[in-house]
Design an enzyme around this catalytic site. Structure first.
Site, PDB file in Angstrom:
ATOM      1  N   ASP A 117      -0.309 -10.278   8.627  1.00 11.73           N
ATOM      2  CA  ASP A 117      -0.118  -9.490   7.380  1.00 11.73           C
ATOM      3  C   ASP A 117       0.941  -8.244   7.919  1.00 11.73           C
ATOM      4  O   ASP A 117       0.537  -7.092   8.125  1.00 11.73           O
ATOM      5  CB  ASP A 117      -1.669  -9.096   7.096  1.00 11.73           C
ATOM      6  CG  ASP A 117      -1.577  -8.181   5.784  1.00 11.73           C
ATOM      7  OD1 ASP A 117      -0.356  -8.509   5.151  1.00 11.73           O
ATOM      8  OD2 ASP A 117      -2.463  -7.476   5.376  1.00 11.73           O
TER       9      ASP A 117
ATOM     10  N   ARG B 191       0.929  -1.393  -0.074  1.00 12.36           N
ATOM     11  CA  ARG B 191      -0.151  -0.089   0.076  1.00 12.36           C
ATOM     12  C   ARG B 191       0.921   1.249   0.177  1.00 12.36           C
ATOM     13  O   ARG B 191       1.823   1.326   0.519  1.00 12.36           O
ATOM     14  CB  ARG B 191      -0.839   0.010   1.267  1.00 12.36           C
ATOM     15  CG  ARG B 191      -1.906  -0.980   0.907  1.00 12.36           C
ATOM     16  CD  ARG B 191      -2.934  -1.213   2.531  1.00 12.36           C
ATOM     17  NE  ARG B 191      -3.996  -2.083   2.219  1.00 12.36           N
ATOM     18  CZ  ARG B 191      -3.708  -3.344   2.658  1.00 12.36           C
ATOM     19  NH1 ARG B 191      -2.663  -3.602   2.885  1.00 12.36           N
ATOM     20  NH2 ARG B 191      -4.918  -4.053   2.540  1.00 12.36           N
TER      21      ARG B 191
ATOM     22  N   HIS C 282       4.035 -12.395  -5.744  1.00 11.96           N
ATOM     23  CA  HIS C 282       2.954 -12.464  -4.739  1.00 11.96           C
ATOM     24  C   HIS C 282       2.255 -13.898  -4.637  1.00 11.96           C
ATOM     25  O   HIS C 282       0.960 -14.126  -4.581  1.00 11.96           O
ATOM     26  CB  HIS C 282       1.997 -11.476  -4.990  1.00 11.96           C
ATOM     27  CG  HIS C 282       1.082 -11.232  -4.042  1.00 11.96           C
ATOM     28  ND1 HIS C 282       0.223 -11.974  -3.064  1.00 11.96           N
ATOM     29  CD2 HIS C 282       0.947  -9.996  -3.227  1.00 11.96           C
ATOM     30  CE1 HIS C 282      -0.214 -11.484  -2.154  1.00 11.96           C
ATOM     31  NE2 HIS C 282      -0.117 -10.130  -1.949  1.00 11.96           N
TER      32      HIS C 282
ATOM     33  N   GLU D 281       6.443 -12.676   0.710  1.00 10.03           N
ATOM     34  CA  GLU D 281       6.621 -11.518  -0.393  1.00 10.03           C
ATOM     35  C   GLU D 281       8.287 -10.911  -0.066  1.00 10.03           C
ATOM     36  O   GLU D 281       8.165  -9.950   0.576  1.00 10.03           O
ATOM     37  CB  GLU D 281       5.567 -10.561  -0.618  1.00 10.03           C
ATOM     38  CG  GLU D 281       4.240 -11.192  -0.834  1.00 10.03           C
ATOM     39  CD  GLU D 281       3.118 -10.065  -0.322  1.00 10.03           C
ATOM     40  OE1 GLU D 281       3.027  -9.009  -0.841  1.00 10.03           O
ATOM     41  OE2 GLU D 281       2.400 -10.651   0.652  1.00 10.03           O
TER      42      GLU D 281
END
Length: 307
Positions: free
Chosen positions: A209, A57, A151, A273
């Site tokens: 996350d 993000r 990803h 990732e």
């Protein structure tokens, strides 16, 4: 479908997103996600793909380069996720096939999703013995920012057990805490005494996350993460030249997402990732995401499989 194989592993790819679709190893496909391009676009378009120009993000969908502010295309509320609505994951790349490698390439024009500079990117996958590797290169015509990753979502049991049943080790003594919008706060926090301490191999056991700060130097290839299914013994080591390791337990998956063998169930796999820190352009204390004309962005990751 494009394929690379050795006597130990077999990997398949599609040009949509320069995407790793499957990885067969020791009797199981350990990559979870959609199989056909149509299923991928109808479900989770990130699975196995190259995320970019910026993975993760970007706060408020804005970057500042040399005193000039650039508004970016939004696709996550007021923020940008994985490069915007028309990102590298949902575009078809060109491809050249050699004996043991595939080189995908894409041209991103100046202003693409709001980013300055025309960007040319190559992503070369190669196989050797028990190892699949991915090497990125990129060049720009104007000062810009870049943070690429793969990803893929992994399940070393081949889907028989979920993310929480895996064992994991992360070679990072710090992690990036998130604010209420799932954006990095800018802090680098010690993992000691927290649930983010994976310095010893242990069960995942819950929802994550986050990005971990890898202890080795950025730019050098280092062992960043180990993922193991304790029942079958299938194990993957992830090596990377990058500063961070993002790990995410597929919390958003749901039966509406089509997969290769059925719907993608919540917590059915783990996205791993290797990358620079998410939202690096927003935080001056994070490793730089800058790329200038005349420079070459390079990054390498390896997935090494054993039993």
């Amino acid at each position: 479908m494009l394929e690379l194989k050795t006597d130990q592993i077999r990997a398949s790819f599609t040009t949509l997103g320069a995407r790793l679709v499957s990885l067969d190893f020791a009797g199981a496909d350990v990559v979870m996600g959609g199989g056909t391009d149509a299923d991928i676009l109808a479900g989770d378009w990130t699975t196995g793909a190259v995320a970019g120009r910026i993975a993760g993000r970007i706060t408020n969908s804005r970057i500042n380069i040399d005193g000039m502010e650039y508004p970016l295309a939004k696709n996550s509320g007021d923020h940008q996720l994985h490069g915007g609505p028309d990102n590298f994951s949902v575009r078809h790349w060109n491809v050249q096939h050699a004996d043991n490698s595939l080189t995908f390439s894409i041209h991103s024009p100046d202003g693409d999703q709001g980013y300055p500079g025309a960007l040319d990117v190559t992503a070369t996958y190669a196989v050797n013995g028990n190892t699949l590797s991915l090497a990125f290169e990129a060049r720009t015509t104007k000062p810009t920012v870049i943070n690429l990753t793969n990803h893929a979502y992994w399940n070393m049991s081949g889907g028989e057990r979920n993310a929480f049943d895996h064992e994991m080790q992360i070679m990072g003594s710090r992690y990036l805490p998130l604010n209420e919008l799932l954006l990095p706060s800018g802090a680098l926090r010690d993992v000691t005494g927290t649930r983010w301490d994976f310095r010893q191999l242990r069960q995942v056991g819950g929802v994550y996350d986050n990005c971990w700060v890898l202890d080795g130097a950025r730019g050098s290839l280092k062992h960043g993460l180990t993922l193991k299914d304790p029942v079958s013994g299938r194990t993957m080591e992830v090596w990377t030249t990058e500063a961070g390791m993002q790990m995410y337990t597929a919390e958003h998956w749901n039966p509406g997402f089509p997969g290769k063998t059925g719907p993608l169930q919540q917590y059915a796999a783990i996205a791993i990732e290797p990358q620079n820190f998410p939202d690096a352009p927003t935080h001056p204390n994070f490793p730089s995401a800058m790329l200038r004309p005349g420079e070459v962005y390079r990054q390498r990751m390896e997935w090494r499989f054993t039993t």
